[in-house]
Design an enzyme around this catalytic site. Structure first.
Site, PDB file in Angstrom:
ATOM      1  CB  SER A  86      -5.624   4.890   2.867  1.00 18.67           C
ATOM      2  OG  SER A  86      -6.389   6.082   2.831  1.00 18.67           O
ATOM      3  CE1 TYR A  93      -2.360   7.016  -1.152  1.00 19.61           C
ATOM      4  CE2 TYR A  93      -4.665   7.233  -0.493  1.00 19.61           C
ATOM      5  CZ  TYR A  93      -3.322   7.144  -0.159  1.00 19.61           C
ATOM      6  OH  TYR A  93      -2.949   7.182   1.168  1.00 19.61           O
TER       7      TYR A  93
END
Length: 271
Positions: free
Chosen positions: A162, A175
């Site tokens: 990400s 995350y």
């Protein structure tokens, strides 16, 4: 969470944008998180390019069956597998079922993930921390371990990291940490497997419109402006990310391993 794409009013764009050219003809791909979002777009694109597809997902049966129908409409042979990829035994059973059905595995595409926003680091419970790591990075280890005996020269693994790994995300601490781990895992696994002719790469999407965000992955107040802080001023669509997974899975990227592609709306990151 998990969210259902079928419940979204503003549906993500999953449709492949161009005709197939046989880049995955005769190949077998496992795509995790393929029930919706980036996973659905990737599975359908692989199907259009000639792959047989194993759709791995948690429990969103309506979405997964829709993805199956879309892949079959492209002429693909498709199988579904529901269950928790954070469970090593499930991953082993999934790979065994794929081998029983298709007899080979050429690409492992790891997209499944979860995220939970928290404004304070102290708000992250031990249970949430464990669960986020279990879903996002433990699953990648388990799947890589399960497929490794079946991967031959020319096989590929593509992991989903990400933009948060590179620029941080103040409300996505756990995350973002898993995405850093995924990038390090990708680079290290690449070095581990490259001599056997197996390539490992990753894709680091920016803000993408998928069920992950409106169904708990972002605070509700952030959704109306989601993605507008990118240079392009909008969130990306799943079918703008899927081609990056295809490129890294097929022979077009034959001289790339240990690398990360960045479909992120123009955000400049290092590496």
């Amino acid at each position: 969470m998990p969210g259902h794409e079928s419940d979204m009013e503003n549906k993500p764009d999953w449709q492949p944008r161009y005709p197939g050219s046989g880049r995955m003809e005769g190949k077998v791909a496992i795509v995790t998180g393929a029930d919706s979002g980036i996973g659905r777009a990737t599975a359908v694109l692989f199907a259009r390019e000639g792959a047989k597809v194993a759709i791995a997902y948690l429990c969103e049966h309506d979405d997964a069956n829709k993805t199956r129908e879309l892949c079959e409409a492209e002429g693909a042979d498709v199988m579904l597998s529901a269950g928790d990829l954070g469970d090593q035994k499930h991953c082993e059973g999934l790979v065994e079922a794929v081998m029983d059905r298709f007899g080979r595995i050429d690409s492992l595409i790891q997209i499944a993930g979860e995220q939970h926003p928290d404004k304070e680091v102290g708000d992250i419970t031990p249970e949430q921390l464990q669960r986020t790591f279990q879903t996002n990075i433990y699953s990648m280890f388990y799947m890589a371990q399960a497929v490794r005996p079946h991967l031959k020269e020319g096989a590929t693994i593509v992991n989903c990291t990400s933009v948060t790994m590179y620029k941080g995300a103040p409300i996505l601490l756990d995350y973002s940490a898993t995405k850093g781990a995924i990038t390090a895992f990708t680079r290290s696994l690449s070095e581990n497997l490259v001599e056997d002719g197996i390539r490992v790469n990753a894709v680091a999407p920016g803000p993408i419109w998928s069920p992950l965000n409106p169904f708990g992955g972002q605070p509700p107040e952030n959704i109306p402006d989601f993605g507008e802080d990118t240079p392009m001023g909008r969130p990306g669509q799943p079918n703008e990310v899927a081609p990056a997974f295809l490129f890294l899975a097929c022979e077009d990227s034959s001289y790339m391993s240990g690398q990360v592609l960045h479909p992120n709306g123009g955000i400049i990151v290092n590496g």
